[in-house]
Design a protein around this motif. Structure first.
Motif, mmCIF file in Angstrom:
data_model
loop_
_atom_site.group_PDB
_atom_site.id
_atom_site.type_symbol
_atom_site.label_atom_id
_atom_site.label_comp_id
_atom_site.label_asym_id
_atom_site.label_seq_id
_atom_site.Cartn_x
_atom_site.Cartn_y
_atom_site.Cartn_z
ATOM 1 N N LEU A 121 -13.583 2.305 2.339
ATOM 2 C CA LEU A 121 -13.988 2.828 0.935
ATOM 3 C C LEU A 121 -14.576 4.335 1.349
ATOM 4 C CD1 LEU A 121 -14.705 2.341 -1.793
ATOM 5 C CD2 LEU A 121 -16.883 1.443 -1.246
ATOM 6 N N ILE A 122 -15.352 4.612 2.144
ATOM 7 C CA ILE A 122 -15.884 5.906 2.281
ATOM 8 C C ILE A 122 -14.784 6.920 2.249
ATOM 9 C CG2 ILE A 122 -17.196 7.258 3.757
ATOM 10 C CD1 ILE A 122 -19.093 4.843 3.876
ATOM 11 N N GLU A 123 -13.890 6.736 3.151
ATOM 12 C CA GLU A 123 -12.913 7.628 3.537
ATOM 13 C C GLU A 123 -12.140 7.801 2.353
ATOM 14 O OE1 GLU A 123 -10.452 6.371 7.108
ATOM 15 O OE2 GLU A 123 -12.267 6.309 8.324
ATOM 16 N N ALA A 124 -11.932 6.616 1.605
ATOM 17 C CA ALA A 124 -10.895 6.956 0.504
ATOM 18 C C ALA A 124 -11.763 7.881 -0.705
ATOM 19 C CB ALA A 124 -10.499 5.804 -0.071
ATOM 20 N N ASP A 125 -12.894 7.613 -0.571
ATOM 21 C CA ASP A 125 -13.748 8.106 -1.879
ATOM 22 C C ASP A 125 -13.880 9.634 -1.270
ATOM 23 O OD1 ASP A 125 -15.151 8.332 -4.334
ATOM 24 O OD2 ASP A 125 -17.241 7.948 -2.804
ATOM 25 N N MET A 127 -11.634 11.590 0.327
ATOM 26 C CA MET A 127 -10.461 12.243 0.070
ATOM 27 C C MET A 127 -10.312 12.685 -1.251
ATOM 28 S SD MET A 127 -7.399 10.207 2.248
ATOM 29 C CE MET A 127 -8.221 8.883 2.795
ATOM 30 N N VAL A 128 -10.702 11.894 -2.347
ATOM 31 C CA VAL A 128 -10.550 12.165 -3.710
ATOM 32 C C VAL A 128 -11.922 13.143 -4.083
ATOM 33 C CG1 VAL A 128 -10.772 11.218 -6.034
ATOM 34 C CG2 VAL A 128 -9.347 9.981 -4.241
ATOM 35 N N ASN A 129 -12.969 12.894 -3.665
ATOM 36 C CA ASN A 129 -14.065 13.802 -3.993
ATOM 37 C C ASN A 129 -13.573 15.414 -3.267
ATOM 38 O OD1 ASN A 129 -15.798 11.992 -5.523
ATOM 39 N ND2 ASN A 129 -16.740 11.386 -3.500
ATOM 40 N N ALA A 130 -13.138 15.308 -2.232
ATOM 41 C CA ALA A 130 -12.848 16.589 -1.701
ATOM 42 C C ALA A 130 -11.906 17.408 -2.351
ATOM 43 C CB ALA A 130 -12.443 16.206 -0.201
ATOM 44 N N TYR A 131 -10.944 16.835 -2.856
ATOM 45 C CA TYR A 131 -10.030 17.557 -3.694
ATOM 46 C C TYR A 131 -10.686 17.797 -5.144
ATOM 47 C CZ TYR A 131 -6.122 18.246 -6.987
ATOM 48 O OH TYR A 131 -5.704 18.781 -8.081
ATOM 49 N N PHE A 143 -16.457 16.910 8.149
ATOM 50 C CA PHE A 143 -16.868 15.510 7.644
ATOM 51 C C PHE A 143 -15.800 14.527 8.385
ATOM 52 C CE2 PHE A 143 -16.770 11.913 4.843
ATOM 53 C CZ PHE A 143 -18.198 11.605 4.455
ATOM 54 N N ARG A 144 -14.562 14.824 8.540
ATOM 55 C CA ARG A 144 -13.594 14.003 9.082
ATOM 56 C C ARG A 144 -13.895 13.905 10.517
ATOM 57 N NH1 ARG A 144 -8.474 17.129 11.180
ATOM 58 N NH2 ARG A 144 -10.101 17.774 12.433
ATOM 59 N N GLU A 151 -7.334 5.479 11.802
ATOM 60 C CA GLU A 151 -6.096 6.256 11.877
ATOM 61 C C GLU A 151 -5.194 6.744 10.607
ATOM 62 O OE1 GLU A 151 -3.258 5.074 15.058
ATOM 63 O OE2 GLU A 151 -4.918 4.332 16.250
ATOM 64 N N THR A 152 -5.229 5.647 9.748
ATOM 65 C CA THR A 152 -4.849 6.117 8.443
ATOM 66 C C THR A 152 -5.517 7.026 7.707
ATOM 67 O OG1 THR A 152 -3.851 3.719 8.774
ATOM 68 C CG2 THR A 152 -3.596 5.119 6.686
ATOM 69 N N GLY A 153 -6.615 6.708 7.617
ATOM 70 C CA GLY A 153 -7.562 7.662 6.940
ATOM 71 C C GLY A 153 -7.495 9.083 7.316
ATOM 72 N N ILE A 154 -7.521 9.229 8.672
ATOM 73 C CA ILE A 154 -7.419 10.608 9.319
ATOM 74 C C ILE A 154 -6.041 11.008 9.100
ATOM 75 C CG2 ILE A 154 -7.401 11.807 11.501
ATOM 76 C CD1 ILE A 154 -9.422 9.654 12.709
ATOM 77 N N HIS A 155 -4.957 10.561 9.374
ATOM 78 C CA HIS A 155 -3.581 11.108 8.918
ATOM 79 C C HIS A 155 -3.513 11.407 7.508
ATOM 80 C CE1 HIS A 155 0.496 11.409 9.047
ATOM 81 N NE2 HIS A 155 0.773 10.758 7.992
ATOM 82 N N TYR A 156 -4.045 10.420 6.335
ATOM 83 C CA TYR A 156 -3.911 11.137 5.068
ATOM 84 C C TYR A 156 -4.714 12.276 4.875
ATOM 85 C CZ TYR A 156 -1.754 6.486 3.445
ATOM 86 O OH TYR A 156 -0.753 5.516 3.199
ATOM 87 N N LEU A 157 -6.011 12.259 5.288
ATOM 88 C CA LEU A 157 -6.759 13.475 5.321
ATOM 89 C C LEU A 157 -6.183 14.851 5.948
ATOM 90 C CD1 LEU A 157 -9.647 14.178 3.908
ATOM 91 C CD2 LEU A 157 -10.564 14.298 6.116
ATOM 92 N N ASN A 158 -5.607 14.632 6.840
ATOM 93 C CA ASN A 158 -4.934 15.875 7.550
ATOM 94 C C ASN A 158 -3.733 16.275 6.912
ATOM 95 O OD1 ASN A 158 -6.743 15.758 9.786
ATOM 96 N ND2 ASN A 158 -5.378 14.805 10.994
ATOM 97 N N GLU A 159 -2.970 15.236 6.409
ATOM 98 C CA GLU A 159 -1.912 15.653 5.411
ATOM 99 C C GLU A 159 -2.135 16.063 3.919
ATOM 100 O OE1 GLU A 159 0.954 15.756 6.535
ATOM 101 O OE2 GLU A 159 0.793 15.155 8.499
ATOM 102 N N LEU A 160 -3.276 15.692 3.418
ATOM 103 C CA LEU A 160 -3.630 15.835 2.149
ATOM 104 C C LEU A 160 -4.107 17.585 2.192
ATOM 105 C CD1 LEU A 160 -5.668 13.210 0.773
ATOM 106 C CD2 LEU A 160 -3.755 14.252 -0.573
ATOM 107 N N PHE A 161 -4.765 17.876 3.250
ATOM 108 C CA PHE A 161 -5.320 19.267 3.246
ATOM 109 C C PHE A 161 -4.618 20.138 4.357
ATOM 110 C CE2 PHE A 161 -8.597 16.366 1.310
ATOM 111 C CZ PHE A 161 -8.688 17.007 -0.059
ATOM 112 N N ALA A 162 -3.696 19.772 4.893
ATOM 113 C CA ALA A 162 -3.118 20.598 6.077
ATOM 114 C C ALA A 162 -4.073 20.728 6.861
ATOM 115 C CB ALA A 162 -2.355 21.778 5.395
ATOM 116 N N LEU A 163 -4.809 19.680 7.567
ATOM 117 C CA LEU A 163 -5.893 20.138 8.379
ATOM 118 C C LEU A 163 -5.063 20.002 9.841
ATOM 119 C CD1 LEU A 163 -8.642 17.904 7.484
ATOM 120 C CD2 LEU A 163 -8.461 20.367 6.769
#
Length: 165
Positions: A121-125, A127-131, A143-144, A151-163
């Protein structure tokens, strides 16, 4: 027992006239659902994650009215009773209701992550708040590195923000 569709409809009705907040919880729900599935949570835990994602900010209007602030600490105070009433009215199980209310009460308390469901929940929230808040990449990466664990949350965050890792 109610479905996620019924809970979604109840939340949309509760937030009537507030499309920004409706879109926020819908995006958090989508990310949380995908992370929970990819992390292979069991059906009951996935249901908890999905319900918590839909209602995580349910106390925001009450917080704004009572404290003149949407700060996370006030949402954590005001949200659980409202979530409990909604979930009970929709006939969710007592176990789900108790866990979801606990998650609502701690979804901004990053030092109190006790289970993978709250972690997701915290990871998903975030991701959305950061954007939505336009956070700088350095803050997102920090924060990451401090908070993200799946692993999935880290992958999504990295891809969303090209980290980079």
């Amino acid at each position: 027992m109610a479905s996620m569709s019924q809970l979604t409809m109840a939340m949309v009705t509760l937030y009537s006239g507030d499309p920004k907040r409706i879109q926020h919880f819908m995006k958090v729900y989508a990310f949380a659902k995908m992370i929970a599935e990819e992390e292979q949570l069991g059906a009951k835990q996935r249901e908890i994650v999905e319900a918590a994602a839909l209602v995580h900010d349910i106390g925001i209007h009450a917080a704004e009215k009572k404290y003149r602030s949407a700060a996370g600490e006030y949402q954590e105070i005001e949200g659980p009773p409202i979530a409990r009433a909604m979930l009970m009215a929709l006939d969710f199980s007592p176990a789900l209701i108790n866990r979801v209310c606990d998650m609502v009460a701690h979804h901004h308390s990053y030092d109190k992550i006790d289970e993978v469901d709250l972690q997701i929940l915290i990871e998903a929230d975030f991701m959305v708040n950061a954007y939505e808040d336009g956070l700088p990449k350095r803050n997102i990466k920090s924060f990451r590195d401090k908070i993200f664990r799946t692993e999935t949350g880290i992958h999504y965050l990295n891809e969303l923000f090209a980290l980079e890792n």
